[in-house]
Design an enzyme around this catalytic site. Structure first.
Site, PDB file in Angstrom:
ATOM      1  N   GLU A 267       0.837  -1.210   0.000  1.00 23.87           N
ATOM      2  CA  GLU A 267       0.000   0.000   0.000  1.00 23.87           C
ATOM      3  C   GLU A 267       0.870   1.257   0.000  1.00 23.87           C
ATOM      4  OE1 GLU A 267      -3.138   0.012  -0.448  1.00 23.87           O
ATOM      5  OE2 GLU A 267      -3.927  -1.903   0.262  1.00 23.87           O
ATOM      6  N   ARG A 271       0.576   3.809  -3.234  1.00 19.14           N
ATOM      7  CA  ARG A 271      -0.044   5.114  -2.970  1.00 19.14           C
ATOM      8  C   ARG A 271       1.002   6.218  -2.810  1.00 19.14           C
ATOM      9  NH1 ARG A 271      -5.621   3.830   0.206  1.00 19.14           N
ATOM     10  NH2 ARG A 271      -5.588   1.600  -0.069  1.00 19.14           N
ATOM     11  N   ASP A 400      -4.708 -10.037  -8.054  1.00 22.57           N
ATOM     12  CA  ASP A 400      -4.981  -9.032  -9.097  1.00 22.57           C
ATOM     13  C   ASP A 400      -3.812  -8.277  -9.725  1.00 22.57           C
ATOM     14  OD1 ASP A 400      -4.642  -7.603  -6.708  1.00 22.57           O
ATOM     15  OD2 ASP A 400      -6.629  -6.713  -6.677  1.00 22.57           O
ATOM     16  N   GLU A 534     -12.402  -0.100  -9.752  1.00 24.15           N
ATOM     17  CA  GLU A 534     -11.987  -1.034 -10.813  1.00 24.15           C
ATOM     18  C   GLU A 534     -12.925  -1.075 -12.024  1.00 24.15           C
ATOM     19  OE1 GLU A 534     -12.105  -1.840  -7.540  1.00 24.15           O
ATOM     20  OE2 GLU A 534      -9.951  -1.879  -7.114  1.00 24.15           O
TER      21      GLU A 534
HETATM   22  C1  DMJ Z   1      -6.499   0.254  -4.691  1.00 26.40           C
HETATM   23  O1  DMJ Z   1      -5.753   0.601  -3.589  1.00 26.40           O
HETATM   24  C2  DMJ Z   1      -5.657  -0.386  -5.744  1.00 26.40           C
HETATM   25  O2  DMJ Z   1      -6.328  -0.334  -6.942  1.00 26.40           O
HETATM   26  C3  DMJ Z   1      -5.299  -1.802  -5.438  1.00 26.40           C
HETATM   27  O3  DMJ Z   1      -4.592  -2.422  -6.468  1.00 26.40           O
HETATM   28  C4  DMJ Z   1      -6.526  -2.614  -5.148  1.00 26.40           C
HETATM   29  N1  DMJ Z   1      -7.557  -1.954  -4.491  1.00 26.40           N
HETATM   30  C5  DMJ Z   1      -7.661  -0.574  -4.242  1.00 26.40           C
HETATM   31  C6  DMJ Z   1      -8.954   0.040  -4.708  1.00 26.40           C
HETATM   32  O4  DMJ Z   1     -10.033  -0.780  -4.742  1.00 26.40           O
END
Ligand code: DMJ
Length: 647
Positions: A267, A271, A400, A534
């Site tokens: 994260e 971010r 993912d 998404e």
């Molecule tokens: C985000 O922080 C990013 O897209 C991450 O890869 C997965 N989920 C959240 C948003 O849903």
């Protein structure tokens, strides 16, 4: 009119009144001029959009390494150009009468200086660049002007020359939908202003209780997550005042020194490192490069494992790192350790320090060489033994963005990182075979797989894969191109269905397929919506690649639903159950709502020249990073130090 003279009126008073009248007049004229100017800019933008061919529903191929006009131009003009050349290019551009677009992005004036790092004391004006229009496909032109005060460090890496004149790049473009785009800008302003009012410098906002919110991923410290995550969206939208507030906060307050926070490596990377890197690419402001490196350095201890696969959590003070207790016998998580490549590779390129790239290359090698059950990647890998944990596979939670970064690492490298593309194609073919299914009602979905059992459940998180498959199709012509595009469109349609089958018109966290239901959540803990991006991400990518109006229509439906159900007087909240007519709100304005959700919606209603997909690649938090060899804002440092000196 001023009176001439009067015996009873003191001269001074008359003079004062005249002065005020003149002042009001001048201010009025200036305001009117400004308003007119912005109207003219908008008109130009509209004219530019209208004038290009609009090849509806055609899939654009994004093969730019050899044939992208910019690269052809750069090759032909490999030798550096001096100021005279710049002037000449300027003249050529003027002769071409390229309309300028007001969408502002980019940074200090890009100018070739023999590809050197240049010491400069000039102020950087992040708003000095404008997109020129479609005949040059979003090339950034610059108009130096006064601007942001100089940063503490004044080293800036200059960008390569922009190919004005000499190249005609005939890219078709969609129109801008001003009304809808403005609505998204207003949503951003609402989200930001309330965060500023009630949670400034904290991580996130609780709109209902009007106080700060912080998730454990931020290590219980005030890191200004919403500021760092949302700043590039403000920049793209041209919200200059708000952007400057955020930049100022980062300069004065953002630091991980002297705090003992236990941060999520993933994260924090997507971010904070990702956000800072984008801002650096946009502006050339060294502040952001320094901060990106500062944050990445704090994450490095997590990589000290026998395999080089990092742990999930790291303490910023002690460097002690560990994995989540719940993750399959001490495993690291595929979507976490596999989602570092874009940021770390780019950080190496702009700092000249190869260490970061080496760290993610090590992860790549482990994943390349390890045996993959039926060609698939399980979600868990033990960083000590290098062995897979539970054989759970997903294109949603826990898996993912690993797949996303395989394709995007290849794109980011200017399609030279062939290893990444091969790994992507191998993985996606296995997923197509073992996990993608069509429901009895004809909906395409990608199911989670546990050992050999398909769950027939798809996470909202996996809705990004509609765009991913489509992007994979658009960037390489091969045997699977058509299949990728078909599945990409199919998944995006299914995610839309999961939205419109809910009374709120917003999609659940996960949805299932059975004889009884399709694209609907069944369990109560799957029915929430937390402002996730998404589905809109896939609308955006598919819109860019096909110009099929339905993707914009779907995006607009979502805007209306967000406004109806998620907006509050003090920001935006998620919903606890999308299947209720009047659902309860969750009282959290996620930082990714500003970073991703609103950015993708804004881009959906923008012209293609705003962040063209053949020049920018979005990290998994929607922070756009420049594509090597195709983007003048890559800002690569000229010298890569040997690792012994650099680390
Ligand atoms: C985000 O922080 C990013 O897209 C991450 O890869 C997965 N989920 C959240 C948003 O849903």
């Amino acid at each position: 009119m001023c009176p001439k003279t009067s015996k009873t009126t003191p001269l001074l008073l008359i003079g004062g009144i005249c002065f005020v009248i003149v002042l009001v007049g001048i201010t009025g004229i200036t305001l009117i001029n400004n308003i007119n100017l912005s109207n003219i800019i908008r008109l130009n933008e509209k004219v530019a959009s209208d004038s290009v061919s609009n090849n509806e529903n055609q899939i654009k191929e994004l093969n730019y390494v050899n044939n992208h006009p910019r690269n052809v131009y750069l090759k032909l003009n490999a030798s550096s150009r001096d100021d005279e050349d710049d002037e000449q290019m300027q003249k050529e551009q003027e002769q071409l009468e390229l309309p300028k677009i007001s969408a502002v992005i980019g940074g200090s004036k890009p100018k070739v200086e023999d590809n050197q790092v240049k010491e400069s004391s000039e102020a950087i004006s992040p708003y000095s660049s404008t997109f020129s229009s479609h005949s040059s496909a979003g090339e950034l032109t610059s108009t130096p002007s006064g601007g942001v005060a100089p940063s503490s460090s004044t080293v800036s890496v200059t960008a390569p020359p922009l190919p004005f004149g000499g190249v005609k790049y005939n890219q078709s473009s969609g129109l801008i939908d001003y009304e809808k785009r403005n609505q998204v800008v207003k949503m951003m302003e609402h989200a930001w202003h309330n965060y500023k009012l009630y949670a400034w410098g904290k991580n996130e906002l609780r709109p209902l209780s009007q106080r700060p919110h912080s998730a454990s991923i931020f290590g219980s410290y005030d890191l200004g997550a919403t500021i760092v995550d949302g700043l590039d969206t403000l920049y793209i939208m041209g919200l200059e005042k708000e952007y400057r507030e955020g930049r100022d906060w980062i300069e004065r307050k953002f630091s991980l020194d002297n705090i003992s926070a236990e941060l999520s490596v993933f994260e924090t990377n997507i971010r904070f490192v990702g956000g800072m890197l984008t801002l650096y690419a946009f502006t050339g402001d060294p502040l952001y490069k320094e901060k990106a490196q500062h944050v990445a350095d704090k994450l490095l201890p997590a990589f000290q494992t026998p395999t080089g696969i990092p742990y999930a959590l790291v303490n910023t003070k002690t460097g002690v790192a560990k994995n989540y207790g719940w993750a399959s016998g001490g495993s690291s998580i595929l979507s976490e350790f596999g989602t570092l490549h874009l940021e770390f590779a780019y950080l190496s390129d702009i700092t000249g320090n190869p260490l970061y790239r080496e760290r993610v290359q090590t992860i790549r090698q482990v994943l390349k060489e390890i045996e993959k059950p039926k060609g698939l990647y399980p979600n868990f890998l033990n960083p000590k033994t290098g062995k897979w944990g539970q054989l759970h596979m997903s294109l949603g939670a826990l898996g993912d963005s690993y797949y996303e970064y395989l394709l995007k690492a290849w794109l980011q490298s200017g399609q030279t990182d062939e290893e990444a593309r091969e790994m992507f194609d191998e993985a996606m073919l296995a997923i197509l075979d073992k996990m993608v299914r069509t429901s009895p009602g004809g909906l395409t979905y990608v199911s989670d797989l546990k050992f050999d059992r398909l769950e027939h459940k798809m996470d909202h998180l996996a809705c990004f894969s509609g765009g991913l498959f489509a992007l994979g199709a658009a960037t390489r012509q091969n045997d699977y191109t058509d299949k990728y595009m078909e599945v990409g469109k199919g998944i995006t349609n299914t995610c839309h269905e999961s939205y419109i089958r809910a009374p709120t018109q917003l999609g659940p966290e996960a949805f299932r397929f059975s004889e009884a239901v399709e694209a609907r959540a069944l369990r109560s803990q799957e029915k929430y919506y937390i402002l996730r991006p998404e589905t809109f991400e896939s609308y955006f990518v598919l819109w860019r690649l096909t110009h099929d109006q339905k993707y914009r229509d779907w995006g607009w439906e979502a805007v209306l639903a967000l406004e109806k159900h998620c907006r509050t007087a003090h920001g935006y909240c998620g919903l606890r159950n999308v299947y209720q007519q009047e659902p309860q709100k969750d009282d959290v304005q996620q930082s990714f709502f500003l970073a991703e959700t609103l950015k993708y919606l804004y881009l959906l209603f923008s012209d293609d020249s705003v962040l063209p997909l053949d020049e920018w690649v979005f990290n998994t938090e929607a922070h756009p990073l420049p594509i090597k060899g195709a983007n003048a804002y890559y800002r690569q440092a000229p010298v890569t130090l040997p690792v012994s000196n650099a680390s």
